[in-house]
Structures are given as C-alpha cells and as structure tokens.
Design a protein around this motif. Structure first.
Motif, PDB file in Angstrom:
ATOM      1  N   GLY A   1       0.821  -1.200   0.000  1.00 34.90           N
ATOM      2  CA  GLY A   1       0.000   0.000   0.000  1.00 34.90           C
ATOM      3  C   GLY A   1       0.858   1.255   0.000  1.00 34.90           C
ATOM      4  O   GLY A   1       2.066   1.221   0.242  1.00 34.90           O
ATOM      5  N   ARG A   2       0.223   2.393  -0.259  1.00 31.96           N
ATOM      6  CA  ARG A   2       0.959   3.648  -0.396  1.00 31.96           C
ATOM      7  C   ARG A   2       1.558   4.151   0.915  1.00 31.96           C
ATOM      8  O   ARG A   2       2.447   4.985   0.918  1.00 31.96           O
ATOM      9  N   TYR A   3       1.061   3.640   2.054  1.00 29.96           N
ATOM     10  CA  TYR A   3       1.596   4.090   3.338  1.00 29.96           C
ATOM     11  C   TYR A   3       2.791   3.255   3.803  1.00 29.96           C
ATOM     12  O   TYR A   3       3.400   3.567   4.826  1.00 29.96           O
ATOM     13  N   PHE A   4       3.092   2.192   3.084  1.00 25.99           N
ATOM     14  CA  PHE A   4       4.159   1.279   3.498  1.00 25.99           C
ATOM     15  C   PHE A   4       5.465   2.040   3.747  1.00 25.99           C
ATOM     16  O   PHE A   4       5.840   2.921   2.989  1.00 25.99           O
ATOM     17  N   ASN A   5       6.120   1.670   4.829  1.00 24.77           N
ATOM     18  CA  ASN A   5       7.418   2.224   5.242  1.00 24.77           C
ATOM     19  C   ASN A   5       7.310   3.600   5.898  1.00 24.77           C
ATOM     20  O   ASN A   5       8.315   4.205   6.245  1.00 24.77           O
ATOM     21  N   ARG A   6       6.083   4.114   6.079  1.00 20.86           N
ATOM     22  CA  ARG A   6       5.940   5.346   6.844  1.00 20.86           C
ATOM     23  C   ARG A   6       6.106   5.046   8.337  1.00 20.86           C
ATOM     24  O   ARG A   6       5.741   3.965   8.804  1.00 20.86           O
ATOM     25  N   PRO A   7       6.580   6.009   9.111  1.00 22.85           N
ATOM     26  CA  PRO A   7       6.625   5.826  10.564  1.00 22.85           C
ATOM     27  C   PRO A   7       5.273   6.123  11.185  1.00 22.85           C
ATOM     28  O   PRO A   7       4.468   6.880  10.635  1.00 22.85           O
ATOM     29  N   ALA A   8       5.013   5.533  12.334  1.00 22.75           N
ATOM     30  CA  ALA A   8       3.765   5.829  13.044  1.00 22.75           C
ATOM     31  C   ALA A   8       3.896   5.384  14.493  1.00 22.75           C
ATOM     32  O   ALA A   8       4.626   4.431  14.801  1.00 22.75           O
ATOM     33  N   TYR A   9       3.183   6.074  15.358  1.00 24.80           N
ATOM     34  CA  TYR A   9       3.004   5.651  16.740  1.00 24.80           C
ATOM     35  C   TYR A   9       1.516   5.436  16.985  1.00 24.80           C
ATOM     36  O   TYR A   9       0.684   5.707  16.127  1.00 24.80           O
ATOM     37  N   ASP A  10       1.201   4.975  18.180  1.00 24.16           N
ATOM     38  CA  ASP A  10      -0.171   4.613  18.524  1.00 24.16           C
ATOM     39  C   ASP A  10      -1.199   5.701  18.178  1.00 24.16           C
ATOM     40  O   ASP A  10      -2.230   5.389  17.565  1.00 24.16           O
ATOM     41  N   PRO A  11      -0.978   6.987  18.520  1.00 28.73           N
ATOM     42  CA  PRO A  11      -2.012   7.988  18.189  1.00 28.73           C
ATOM     43  C   PRO A  11      -2.268   8.122  16.693  1.00 28.73           C
ATOM     44  O   PRO A  11      -3.407   8.367  16.279  1.00 28.73           O
TER      45      PRO A  11
ATOM     46  N   VAL B   1     -10.467   4.303  15.288  1.00 22.81           N
ATOM     47  CA  VAL B   1     -10.643   4.250  16.736  1.00 22.81           C
ATOM     48  C   VAL B   1     -11.115   5.608  17.254  1.00 22.81           C
ATOM     49  O   VAL B   1     -12.106   5.704  17.988  1.00 22.81           O
ATOM     50  N   ALA B   2     -10.417   6.670  16.869  1.00 24.11           N
ATOM     51  CA  ALA B   2     -10.810   8.009  17.323  1.00 24.11           C
ATOM     52  C   ALA B   2     -12.193   8.386  16.801  1.00 24.11           C
ATOM     53  O   ALA B   2     -12.954   9.090  17.478  1.00 24.11           O
ATOM     54  N   ALA B   3     -12.529   7.897  15.614  1.00 24.13           N
ATOM     55  CA  ALA B   3     -13.830   8.228  15.022  1.00 24.13           C
ATOM     56  C   ALA B   3     -14.995   7.617  15.791  1.00 24.13           C
ATOM     57  O   ALA B   3     -16.108   8.151  15.765  1.00 24.13           O
ATOM     58  N   THR B   4     -14.758   6.505  16.477  1.00 26.83           N
ATOM     59  CA  THR B   4     -15.861   5.927  17.261  1.00 26.83           C
ATOM     60  C   THR B   4     -16.285   6.887  18.369  1.00 26.83           C
ATOM     61  O   THR B   4     -17.469   6.960  18.705  1.00 26.83           O
ATOM     62  N   PHE B   5     -15.334   7.630  18.927  1.00 28.43           N
ATOM     63  CA  PHE B   5     -15.683   8.615  19.953  1.00 28.43           C
ATOM     64  C   PHE B   5     -16.483   9.775  19.344  1.00 28.43           C
ATOM     65  O   PHE B   5     -17.410  10.293  19.968  1.00 28.43           O
TER      66      PHE B   5
ATOM     67  N   VAL C   1      -8.303   6.700  22.756  1.00 28.29           N
ATOM     68  CA  VAL C   1      -8.375   5.892  23.965  1.00 28.29           C
ATOM     69  C   VAL C   1      -7.145   6.244  24.799  1.00 28.29           C
ATOM     70  O   VAL C   1      -6.034   6.233  24.291  1.00 28.29           O
ATOM     71  N   PRO C   2      -7.296   6.578  26.074  1.00 26.47           N
ATOM     72  CA  PRO C   2      -6.139   7.018  26.859  1.00 26.47           C
ATOM     73  C   PRO C   2      -5.247   5.876  27.333  1.00 26.47           C
ATOM     74  O   PRO C   2      -4.839   5.793  28.487  1.00 26.47           O
ATOM     75  N   MET C   3      -4.993   4.972  26.431  1.00 28.09           N
ATOM     76  CA  MET C   3      -3.982   3.929  26.568  1.00 28.09           C
ATOM     77  C   MET C   3      -3.412   3.723  25.175  1.00 28.09           C
ATOM     78  O   MET C   3      -4.061   4.069  24.189  1.00 28.09           O
ATOM     79  N   VAL C   4      -2.209   3.154  25.087  1.00 26.64           N
ATOM     80  CA  VAL C   4      -1.673   2.866  23.754  1.00 26.64           C
ATOM     81  C   VAL C   4      -2.294   1.551  23.270  1.00 26.64           C
ATOM     82  O   VAL C   4      -1.634   0.525  23.119  1.00 26.64           O
ATOM     83  N   MET C   5      -3.582   1.618  23.020  1.00 29.06           N
ATOM     84  CA  MET C   5      -4.373   0.429  22.737  1.00 29.06           C
ATOM     85  C   MET C   5      -3.963  -0.254  21.443  1.00 29.06           C
ATOM     86  O   MET C   5      -3.930  -1.481  21.352  1.00 29.06           O
TER      87      MET C   5
END
Length: 400
Positions: A131-141, A149-153, A163-167
């Motif tokens: 996919g086009r995002y392959f090799n990008r960096p990312a963290y939990d947020p 996940v954020a959209a459910t809120f 979610v206030p945990m690194v779920m």
C-alpha cells in the motif's frame, strides 16, 4: 525455566510498546528473550514519570520483565556482526524497525534466512506492504486516528479522541505474539522458518470494522456503518445517587429482571423492549431509560439488587481502585519484587495459566546493556574481543 515456550530463544530489536509487549508475552511464557538496544536505549526508558534511577521508568519496567539487555551499535561492523551472530542462533527475531532500515542493515528475512533457515522473522509494521503508506513511521495515536478508533468517539460523543492507553500498540503486539506462536507450530511440522509481517493499521482497521461494519457488510449496504449500541453516548458507566455503575442486561431474562428491579415491569410488554432484537433497534431509548433509572439509588444499593437478580453489574473502579481490588488480591494478580536497582516494585502477574507448567523465575527488567558481556560470551567471543568492542563503542554497558 519452564512454560510452554521454554527453550525458544528470541532476539528482540523493538522499542516503546508494540514490540516490547509482544516479546514480554513470549518471555512470560518461558522464552529466553535478549533485548538488543542501540546507544541511548529504548526510548520507553525515558517516557514515563516516576523513575528512581536514570533510564528505568516505571513503564519500561512493566513492559520489559523477563528479558536480558545487550547494548550494540549497528553502525559499527562489530556491533552488526554480533547482532547477526545472535540471530543465527535464535528461533525468533522480532523488530519494529521500518522495513527499509532492516534491509540497509542486512537484517531482513531474505538476508538472514540462509544462515538460519529455521528462523521466525517477525516484523511489526505501521502499514502493510503493497500500500501507499508502506514504510511510513507511526506511533499509537497516528494509528488510532487513521484506523477509525478516534472516530468511534466522534460518533458517540461528537468529538474525536484517543483511547487514553496505547491500545493499538497493545493489540498489535499481542497479535504479533500470537502469530509467532502459529509460526513456531508450523515450523515443528515443516522444519522451516518464515517471515511474518504484522501491520498496525490494517490490524486495527480490522478490529474497528469487524465491530462496526454493521449493515455495510452487505453489498449494497442495508444501512449505515456502526453498532448503535456501542456508539450510544450512554454506553459508559452511568451515574447513580453517589457515583457510577455499569449494569448491562443483555438477554431477556436479564433485561426483564432489570426492568423489574427499577420498578418498570410493564415495559416487558413494550414492543420496543420485549426482545433482544427490539432492544437492539431501540438501543438509544433503552440506554437512556437505564441511565435515568440508575440515578435513583446508590451504587451499593444497585449492586446488591442486580446481583440478587442475576443482572450483570459492576461498580465503577478507578485506576487506583485496582491496586486494592479484592479479587485481584485473591488470584495473586499483584506481585512485589526487589529490583536490583529500583528497590521494591509492584508488578502484574501473568493472568493466564497452563496446567503443563508456567515460567518459574521472573527476571527484573534490565538496565541498559546490563547483560552485554555475558551474552557476547555465550556467543563464544573471548574476553579480548569483548573488551575491544566495549572500548570502541561497538558494544556498551549502561547509559551513554
């Protein structure tokens, strides 16, 4: 050492949470885990308040028990050679380094397979290959934001949030540990190792959409996405006269007992609430009814009433409440150890039990490079070579 993974050797090139929770899970089940750290060490050593000594945060301690730490500088040939020698003797190699970085260092599966054809090579990625995002960096947020996940809120409360945990780290790390177990089982049958790629984004998108694809499961869709019950603003601990409570009747027996308990038995005949499917279609009304009714009594009163009626119920617990929860005390959930540098510490136990045996010893989370000399010696490297590596910085002990 015992446990279902006793005898399995894991080389752990992971940092923060997603990788360390994977390798801690393997270690808790008896695997020998060697945590390889670059100069400065795992950033989680510094990312939480409450440490007693440098580079030993409480969060790091919790995610890195039952491991040994070796400090290596891969930018130096001897450091990289030591890393490859460790992997050549290992059953499992786990990393959350970006794939391009593994290729540059010669630590990708294709480069390592010839020296160790039985190797299980697990790469935890932010985004999957192809996919086009392959090799990008990312963290939990980042993953919570992208995966829905954020959209459910936002659907539930009108505002996106995390979610206030690194779920997503926890979930993906546990999926990685599960995948490694699957691969080890196949290796027992075939004798061959394999590469595993565990992407955070796709796993969490699956996690969210399995729950919320809903009527869009059908093509064309039969209705909107989302489980209206879970996205209700009332899907949360509800206020009582003196606090909060969770009462969650589901089947008819529980729902009807709930309606009796709140003094509304006539609603058992109400077409909105008389069956599971009716309550699903009228979830907003049923949840609002529950919310309003629970304000009439104290939490303790409701717990007594609902427990007697066999309605699933629980008082609301704060994070601090868990420290003294009587059930957790009775099952031995909390343990206290004397850490060699941090003194008396509290840790969680392994929740799951195996009748065939559990890991008998618990290793304290290691200081940075604490086991560098012994691990290199186990590779068969003599004192002179080890000393030269330490002098050059190709290997190190402690914070640099």
């Amino acid at each position: 050492m015992s446990g279902p993974l006793a005898g399995v050797k894991v080389v752990d090139l992971t940092t923060v949470v997603v990788g360390p929770i994977c390798t801690r899970t393997l270690a808790d089940q008896g695997a020998e885990v060697i945590k390889v750290e670059a100069p400065g060490g795992d950033i989680l050593r510094y990312l939480a308040a409450g440490s007693r000594t440098p580079a030993m945060s409480g969060k790091f301690i919790n995610f890195n028990r039952n491991k040994r730490s070796i400090g290596l500088d891969f930018k130096q040939p001897e450091g990289l050679a030591a890393m490859k020698a460790l992997i050549a003797e290992a059953d499992v190699f786990v990393s959350n380094v970006r794939p391009s970085g593994l290729v540059r260092a010669g630590l990708d599966f294709a480069s390592l397979q010839a020296a160790n054809p039985r190797l299980i090579h697990c790469s935890i990625l932010a985004f999957g290959r192809g996919g086009r995002y392959f090799n990008r960096p990312a963290y939990d947020p980042v993953i919570q934001s992208m995966s829905g996940v954020a959209a459910t809120f936002e659907r539930a409360t009108g505002e996106p949030r995390f979610v206030p945990m690194v779920m997503t780290d926890h979930t993906t790390g546990l999926i990685a540990a599960q995948s490694i177990g699957f691969a080890l089982y196949r290796r027992e049958k075939t004798g061959l190792g394999e590469a595993i790629e565990v992407p955070m984004f796709e796993n969490m998108a699956s996690f969210v959409m399995t729950e919320h694809l809903g009527a869009a499961t059908f093509e064309p869709p039969e209705g909107p996405t989302g489980d209206g019950r879970l996205l209700s603003p009332y899907y949360r601990p509800l206020p009582t006269k003196d606090g909060y409570i969770t009462a969650h009747p589901n089947n008819n027996a529980q729902a009807f007992a709930f309606l009796d308990a709140i003094g509304r038995p006539e609603l058992k005949e109400d077409p909105r609430f008389c069956s599971p499917i009716a309550r699903t279609h009228h979830a907003a009304e049923f949840f609002e009814l529950r919310c309003e009714a629970l304000k009439a009594k104290t939490t303790a009163e409701w717990v007594e009433i609902f427990t007697a009626a066999d309605v699933p119920v629980a008082p609301y617990s704060t994070i601090d409440d868990l420290l003294d929860d009587p059930h957790l005390q009775e099952v031995g959930f909390w343990n206290f150890d004397e850490h060699p540098t941090e003194g008396r510490i509290r840790r969680t136990s392994v929740a799951n039990r195996f009748s065939g045996g559990m890991r008998e010893e618990t290793l304290p989370a290691p200081q940075l490079g604490r086991n560098t000399r012994e691990v290199l010696a186990e590779l068969g490297w003599d004192e002179a070579r080890i000393a030269a590596m330490l002098d050059s910085g190709a290997a190190f002990e402690g914070v640099k």
